[in-house]
Design an enzyme around this catalytic site. Structure first.
Site, PDB file in Angstrom:
ATOM      1  N   LEU A  12       6.258  17.583 -18.160  1.00 11.21           N
ATOM      2  CA  LEU A  12       6.418  16.416 -17.296  1.00 11.21           C
ATOM      3  C   LEU A  12       5.074  16.087 -16.671  1.00 11.21           C
ATOM      4  O   LEU A  12       4.640  16.746 -15.733  1.00 11.21           O
ATOM      5  CB  LEU A  12       7.457  16.702 -16.207  1.00 11.21           C
ATOM      6  CG  LEU A  12       8.803  17.273 -16.683  1.00 11.21           C
ATOM      7  CD1 LEU A  12       9.715  17.545 -15.495  1.00 11.21           C
ATOM      8  CD2 LEU A  12       9.458  16.338 -17.681  1.00 11.21           C
ATOM      9  N   SER A  19      -2.539  17.563 -20.006  1.00 13.01           N
ATOM     10  CA  SER A  19      -3.146  17.466 -21.332  1.00 13.01           C
ATOM     11  C   SER A  19      -3.796  18.782 -21.748  1.00 13.01           C
ATOM     12  O   SER A  19      -3.777  19.158 -22.923  1.00 13.01           O
ATOM     13  CB  SER A  19      -4.179  16.332 -21.355  1.00 13.01           C
ATOM     14  OG  SER A  19      -5.196  16.551 -20.389  1.00 13.01           O
ATOM     15  N   GLY A 136      -5.567  27.442  -7.987  1.00 14.64           N
ATOM     16  CA  GLY A 136      -5.874  27.258  -9.400  1.00 14.64           C
ATOM     17  C   GLY A 136      -5.644  28.474 -10.261  1.00 14.64           C
ATOM     18  O   GLY A 136      -4.541  29.014 -10.331  1.00 14.64           O
ATOM     19  N   GLY A 189     -17.522  14.633  -9.009  1.00 14.51           N
ATOM     20  CA  GLY A 189     -16.116  14.691  -9.380  1.00 14.51           C
ATOM     21  C   GLY A 189     -15.304  15.713  -8.619  1.00 14.51           C
ATOM     22  O   GLY A 189     -14.120  15.925  -8.915  1.00 14.51           O
ATOM     23  N   GLU A 192     -12.045  13.172  -4.496  1.00 18.22           N
ATOM     24  CA  GLU A 192     -11.375  11.954  -4.942  1.00 18.22           C
ATOM     25  C   GLU A 192     -12.000  10.744  -4.258  1.00 18.22           C
ATOM     26  O   GLU A 192     -12.729  10.862  -3.268  1.00 18.22           O
ATOM     27  CB  GLU A 192      -9.886  12.025  -4.597  1.00 18.22           C
ATOM     28  CG  GLU A 192      -9.145  13.207  -5.206  1.00 18.22           C
ATOM     29  CD  GLU A 192      -8.923  13.055  -6.699  1.00 18.22           C
ATOM     30  OE1 GLU A 192      -9.077  11.921  -7.217  1.00 18.22           O
ATOM     31  OE2 GLU A 192      -8.605  14.060  -7.356  1.00 18.22           O
ATOM     32  N   LYS A 207      -0.820  24.603   1.019  1.00 15.76           N
ATOM     33  CA  LYS A 207      -1.011  25.920   0.414  1.00 15.76           C
ATOM     34  C   LYS A 207      -0.772  27.034   1.429  1.00 15.76           C
ATOM     35  O   LYS A 207      -0.215  28.082   1.092  1.00 15.76           O
ATOM     36  CB  LYS A 207      -2.418  26.015  -0.174  1.00 15.76           C
ATOM     37  CG  LYS A 207      -2.642  25.037  -1.319  1.00 15.76           C
ATOM     38  CD  LYS A 207      -4.105  24.957  -1.725  1.00 15.76           C
ATOM     39  CE  LYS A 207      -4.305  23.950  -2.843  1.00 15.76           C
ATOM     40  NZ  LYS A 207      -5.737  23.777  -3.201  1.00 15.76           N
TER      41      LYS A 207
END
Length: 430
Positions: A12, A19, A136, A189, A192, A207
């Site tokens: 989803l 990806s 992560g 990068g 945002e 978190k």
């Protein structure tokens, strides 16, 4: 023995993380099958924009109907990397209802509605795993839930947002101001276009809620977490920190009260000694420092964001959940038996660094010291510099309740000799 019927996976979301999950599932299919004991098959990929080119994913797997995908009945595991509250919450619940376990990276949803999701998973006999929701690729959730399940955790303190750590690290090492460091983070990068969730501490607070709930076996909601951003941190704060042998980090801190009868969870910038392991965490890396009764002090360190690191955590959960499916079992669910109350920020006890702009005349220091004494806040050190009728007064306190410090600052602002409170910074990690 290898089971021949593949376990079917619904994906989803197919952005940066999704990806990468799809790519690794395809290129490492044989290794994943060997580790699980059965092949895993990508049965469908739900997206919002079906016309977007997605290399390596067969066009027939792409669908815009995520609800129909999780309702198919033959899906064994749904991987949710959409983010946000809805439709993610409804899709996860629907997946449970139709016999699928769920792997999620959705920190915001878990911090806000984790209790209901855990209950739904248990009700339908499914797993809910979410290692990727915090830090992560760093293995953190599973060690807290499983490896340290027999221990008593007293404190979890860490850097759990790479964007803010990059900005503060640049301010520290190059002398850049906040805006300049933010611009560099955006160009690379790390930040945002709208960095609010990161720099105002919303991301870290979600978190912190998840970590506190797992560490202390009690329910901690996002609203229970005290949050303070780092946009007001200045170059002058780093100069003051360096004089104390410290640096500045945006920390998520979850801890038991001294009497063990309550817990607190908070996110705010803090000075931390250069001798502390967290002080050396640079660039966009994350690190979490855990203090347990028997295990002692442990530190988990690594990349806390990005497509590949987050996908690594998702796939680790996928392997665990698929193994459970083969064994017709489920892993650990929510553990909230402690039911400890979550105290307010006013009950937190720590040290403080306060910078005041004051009139440069006799008696000012005595007035300031009297205010601290009246509110029960003990002064450790004072440094004063002055020129042309203006002075800067830096006070470092001993440990005191946050409520007492707030009262002190409010009273200081009312003194005629205090022109302004330039900075208030907590001192942690000592």
């Amino acid at each position: 023995m290898m089971r021949t019927r593949p376990l079917k996976v619904a994906l989803l979301g197919c952005g940066v993380v999704g990806s990468e999950v799809a790519r690794i599932m395809t290129t490492h299919a044989d290794d994943l099958a060997a580790r699980i004991g059965a092949p895993v098959e990508l049965a469908g990929v739900a997206v919002r924009r079906p016309d977007k080119v997605r290399g390596g994913i067969p066009a027939e797997l792409i669908t815009t109907d995520a609800t129909a995908l999780v309702k198919r009945g033959d899906i064994d595991v749904a991987i949710e990397v959409i983010g946000g509250i809805e439709p993610a919450r409804t899709l996860i619940t629907t997946a449970f209802e139709h016999g699928a376990s769920v792997v999620s990276a959705n920190k915001a949803l878990l911090a806000q509605g984790g209790q209901a999701l855990h209950a739904a998973a248990e009700r339908h006999g499914q797993d809910l795993y979410y290692e990727a929701a915090v830090a992560g690729a760093i293995p953190l959730i599973r060690p807290l839930r499983e490896s340290l399940a027999g221990d008593k955790i007293n404190r979890v303190m860490g850097i759990v947002n790479g964007t803010t750590n990059f900005i503060l690290d640049k301010m520290d090492t190059s002398g850049a101001g906040y805006s300049e460091a933010l611009d560099e983070a955006t160009a690379l990068g790390y930040a945002e276009a709208d960095p609010t969730a990161d720099v105002e501490g919303f991301d870290a607070a979600a978190k912190a809620a998840i970590l506190a709930g797992i560490a202390f076996h009690t329910r901690v909601r996002l609203d229970d977490v005290y949050r303070e951003g780092m946009t007001e941190v200045t170059s002058a704060d780093f100069v003051s920190a360096a004089r104390m042998g410290c640096t500045i980090k945006l920390l998520a801190i979850c801890e038991r009260a001294a009497d063990g009868e309550s817990v607190t969870a908070r996110v705010h910038p803090a000075m931390i000694p250069l001798s502390h392991p967290l002080a050396s965490v640079r660039e966009a890396y994350n690190a979490v420092f855990v203090e347990a009764e028997a295990a002692g002090r442990l530190m988990f360190y690594g990349p806390g964001a990005g497509g590949s690191p987050t996908a690594s955590a998702v796939l680790g959960d996928l392997v665990a959940v698929c193994r459970n499916k083969l064994n017709e079992a489920t892993g650990p669910g929510e553990s909230a038996y402690s039911r400890l109350p979550v105290s307010s920020m006013g009950d937190v006890v720590t040290r403080y660094h306060i910078s005041l702009d004051v009139a440069d005349k006799p008696g000012v220091l005595a007035q300031v010291a009297t205010v601290f004494a009246e509110h029960g806040v003990s002064i450790d050190t004072v440094r004063q510099t002055g020129k042309d009728g203006e002075a800067s007064l830096v006070v470092v306190t001993h440990r005191a309740p946050d409520a007492a410090l707030s009262g002190t600052v409010e009273a200081l602002r009312k003194l005629d000799t205090v022109r302004g409170v330039a900075s208030i910074m907590r001192v942690e990690g000592e």
